[in-house]
Scaffold this active site. Sequence first.
Site: not given
Ligand code: DGL
Length: 268
Positions: A10-11, A42-43, A73-75, A152, A184-186
């Site tokens: 993940d990012s 990464y977003g 990571c979704n992005t 976070e 999104c992961t969060h």
């Molecule tokens: N992990 C990213 C996602 O799921 C969220 C955090 C980021 O922007 O890196 O898209």
Amino acid sequence: MDTRPIGIFDSGIGGLTVVKEVMKILPGEDIYYFGDTARVPYGNKSPETITKFSFQNTRFLIDKDVKAIVIACNTASAFSIDSVKDNFSIPVLGVIEPGAYAAARETKSGKIGIIGTEGTIASRAYEKAIKKLLPNAEILGCPCPLFVPLVEEGWAGSKVSYLVAEEYLEPLKRAGVDTLVMGCTHYPLLKKVVRDVMGPDVALINPAEETAIDLMKVLAQHNLQSELKDRSHYKYYVSDNPDKFSKVGGNFLNKEVFNIDKIDIERY
Ligand code: DGL
């Protein structure tokens, strides 16, 4: 039977929501996790940059002899899953297709909301994946960039997060979506807030849960499952600041995060 670890990246820290589901459903598997904490977020980065990062992260994990890769990571899934799949020979899974599948299964009206980073929403990856399954679905995407820093900071249940959520989710409520993908992961950490704002009748989809199920199927298909053992081995790698990862990571996993090494991802 294959006792090599599963690689998940993940990012940064958010992918631990995927790790949590994998630990639950595949308790006999070892996991190596890489969080790219030096290059997060990464977003808001371009598809080219994200694809380069995904290749480096995948090379690093393959170097550690993992048997499959999950792009948590979704992005990164939205922008790079196809090229990662095309360029590496081990099984690679992302979170978008499993999330899309769950949304298509849950919706009754066909009106589906997607929330995620700016990159994920701009990519329309969820929309494309859902439309393959439900061509007449009406999809409404809504970027919610402030959700990541709120989580976070440990402010997931705070008044601020309710204010921000009401603002972001208003168009989705107005449109009357019956299903909402937390893309999104969060966001699974904001589930209560999103539930309170959207109301009890909207189905909330956590792609991490469906991804863990998919992973179980893929391991079985390729005969890559590990035998059940008393204690699985979990190892974490980050590209910056292991202390912060350990501190914040506990909120994501609901247990202590230790065994963390810092690595130089630019070498890969
Ligand atoms: N992990 C990213 C996602 O799921 C969220 C955090 C980021 O922007 O890196 O898209």
